[in-house]
Design an enzyme around this catalytic site. Structure first.
Site, PDB file in Angstrom:
ATOM      1  N   ASP A   1       0.821  -1.222   0.000  1.00 15.48           N
ATOM      2  CA  ASP A   1       0.000   0.000   0.000  1.00 15.48           C
ATOM      3  C   ASP A   1       0.848   1.261   0.000  1.00 15.48           C
ATOM      4  OD1 ASP A   1      -2.377  -1.651   0.338  1.00 15.48           O
ATOM      5  OD2 ASP A   1      -1.739  -1.860   2.431  1.00 15.48           O
TER       6      ASP A   1
ATOM      7  N   LYS B   1       2.389   2.199  -4.980  1.00 13.76           N
ATOM      8  CA  LYS B   1       3.066   1.660  -6.160  1.00 13.76           C
ATOM      9  C   LYS B   1       2.251   1.860  -7.422  1.00 13.76           C
ATOM     10  CE  LYS B   1       3.357  -2.501  -4.559  1.00 13.76           C
ATOM     11  NZ  LYS B   1       2.717  -2.264  -3.262  1.00 13.76           N
TER      12      LYS B   1
ATOM     13  N   GLY C   1      -4.287  -4.818  -4.621  1.00 12.89           N
ATOM     14  CA  GLY C   1      -5.042  -3.875  -5.436  1.00 12.89           C
ATOM     15  C   GLY C   1      -4.255  -2.607  -5.652  1.00 12.89           C
ATOM     16  N   HIS C   2      -4.242  -2.106  -6.868  1.00 12.45           N
ATOM     17  CA  HIS C   2      -3.597  -0.839  -7.185  1.00 12.45           C
ATOM     18  C   HIS C   2      -4.662   0.179  -7.540  1.00 12.45           C
ATOM     19  CE1 HIS C   2       0.517  -2.803  -8.367  1.00 12.45           C
ATOM     20  NE2 HIS C   2       0.287  -2.800  -7.075  1.00 12.45           N
TER      21      HIS C   2
ATOM     22  N   GLN D   1       2.385  -7.053  -3.191  1.00  9.73           N
ATOM     23  CA  GLN D   1       2.557  -6.667  -1.790  1.00  9.73           C
ATOM     24  C   GLN D   1       3.992  -6.190  -1.521  1.00  9.73           C
ATOM     25  OE1 GLN D   1       1.474  -9.711  -2.786  1.00  9.73           O
ATOM     26  NE2 GLN D   1      -0.673  -9.764  -2.190  1.00  9.73           N
TER      27      GLN D   1
ATOM     28  N   ASP E   1       2.580  14.779   1.201  1.00 11.02           N
ATOM     29  CA  ASP E   1       1.566  15.801   1.463  1.00 11.02           C
ATOM     30  C   ASP E   1       0.717  15.489   2.690  1.00 11.02           C
ATOM     31  OD1 ASP E   1       0.816  13.737  -0.556  1.00 11.02           O
ATOM     32  OD2 ASP E   1      -1.203  14.545  -0.220  1.00 11.02           O
TER      33      ASP E   1
END
Length: 435
Positions: A13, A16, A40-41, A225, A334
């Site tokens: 997470d 990527k 998941g991306h 992962q 940010d």
């Protein structure tokens, strides 16, 4: 051209998907080499979110060919649904743009059944699996019981292998309604039907990559992962069922390691983890909640809230050693804007010892006490910065200190979710892609 491997340097997470998407714009081929649909991306394109699970992130680029390597475990139903969902969104997924290794192993409904059943048996010691059958599918692969993508083209072979697995694993032949397991005969019929739909996509991915390399194509290998979910080198047993580190880009796609020339690690400006397992810098109170809220830290695949904490330098030092990173990319800087003080774990205290890397013993990891170094925060909104020298002094100092400690250049700093929200321009493929 140098082939590029992109690896998560933490527990996954790390953002990527965005980085892969940027690099894929200049790639001829994007290769997924491990994991399954437990990853998941999330990609943000023109303000719209697109989530991919099995299909490589390069699918958003019309000229890019996307390859699913032999190291991936594939749920045919999920893959077909993903192809359809992308097509509905206007993203063309043809056999010319997506190819699946004939050697990739298949996730079946009985793998999902075993995954859920075993997680229930663990009770309070649950691993935090997604229940998608990833682990049991890899088990069958290693036990030489696995069903491979190439088998789906042969109905008799599917029936024989499913029957064999049912006997070995003591799986109810007539199904189990309580854990959503269909009868074995229905599973065979469904797999054969899915095999017909997937047949045009099946290819020798190893040969495809080798030929592309010899033509001078730009090839990007994307991990799923992060490093510390690696089954060998991660925080075992709270890991995934495959090797997530850079070396597996070769094994999981069928090429020699000499073809992997540029290895880029992606890490967040803080740390997150999904599911159970040790997390030395985890924040349980308001600070963790603030990072989770500002960073929108919820899993792309499961929707589960991510555990949040401060950046962990011993963890990253270990990731540098394990992967041999040549470049680093920092994401979500940010999210730290507006904090008065930003903490970074510089080392660990374990009893009377001070450690500068992650120990190998999982019980020792549970006992680690982070030793923090504090950095001044910044109030400015940095999402419009496009060069590092446009960042506030405190933000630049934060990035520079981490870069100096790890001894690897931070080639890009992400300051927002959009493709163009970056301080710096990282272009590993400097020349136009080969057509």
């Amino acid at each position: 051209m140098p082939n590029v491997v992109i690896i998560g340097a933490q527990w996954g997470d790390e953002g990527k998907g965005k980085i892969v998407d940027m690099v894929a714009a200049r790639a001829d081929f994007v290769v997924r080499f491990q994991g399954g649909n437990n990853a998941g991306h999330t990609l943000v394109v023109d303000g719209n979110k697109v989530v991919v699970h099995l299909i490589p992130s390069g699918i958003l680029h019309p000229e890019t060919v996307n390859l699913i390597g032999n190291g991936v475990v594939v749920d045919p139903l999920v893959l077909l649904e993903e192809i359809q969902e992308l097509a509905t969104s206007g993203i063309d997924v043809t056999p010319q743009r997506l190819k699946i290794s004939s050697r990739a192993h298949v996730i079946t409904p009985y793998h999902r059944y075993l995954d859920r059943y075993r997680e229930e048996l663990r009770g309070e010691r649950k691993i935090g699996t997604t229940g998608r059958g990833i682990g049991p599918a890899y088990e069958d692969k290693v036990a030489r019981l696995g069903l491979r993508i190439q088998d789906l083209r042969h109905p008799g072979r599917v029936a024989r292998k499913v029957e064999l697995v049912a006997r070995f694993r003591n799986i109810p032949v007539d199904g189990d309604a309580t854990l959503d397991l269909p009868p074995m005969r229905d599973i065979v019929d469904a797999l054969v039907e899915q095999g017909v739909s997937l047949a045009p996509y099946i290819a020798d991915v190893s040969a495809t990559i080798y030929e592309a390399h010899n033509r001078g194509c730009n090839i990007l290998f994307e991990g799923a992962q992060g490093t510390f979910l690696d089954v060998d080198h991660g925080t075992y047993p709270f890991v995934t069922s495959s090797n997530t580190s850079a070396a597996n880009a070769a094994t999981g796609s069928g090429i020699g390691p000499g073809l992997l020339e540029n290895v880029t690690g992606i890490f967040k400006a803080y740390a997150t983890r999904v599911g159970a397992g040790p997390f030395p810098t985890e924040l349980d109170g308001d600070e963790g909640d603030e990072l989770r809220s500002k960073g929108e830290e919820f899993g792309a695949t499961t929707g589960r809230p991510r555990r949040c904490g401060w950046l962990d330098l011993p963890l990253l030092r270990t990731a540098v050693r394990l992967n041999g990173f040549t470049h680093l990319c920092m994401t979500k800087l940010d999210v730290l804007s507006g904090l008065d003080t930003i903490r970074v774990a510089d080392s660990y205290r374990l009893g009377d010892r001070i450690l500068t890397e992650l120990p190998e013993d999982p019980e020792e990891i549970e006992q680690l006490e982070p030793v923090y170094r504090d950095f001044p925060g910044w109030a400015e909104d940095i999402r419009e910065a496009r060069e590092r020298d446009e960042l506030p002094d405190a933000a630049r100092a934060y990035v520079a200190a981490i870069e100096a400690d790890l001894g690897v250049p931070i080639s890009l700093v992400s300051v927002g979710p959009g493709r163009k929200q970056n301080a710096g321009a990282w272009l590993p493929f400097a020349d136009p892609a080969v057509t």
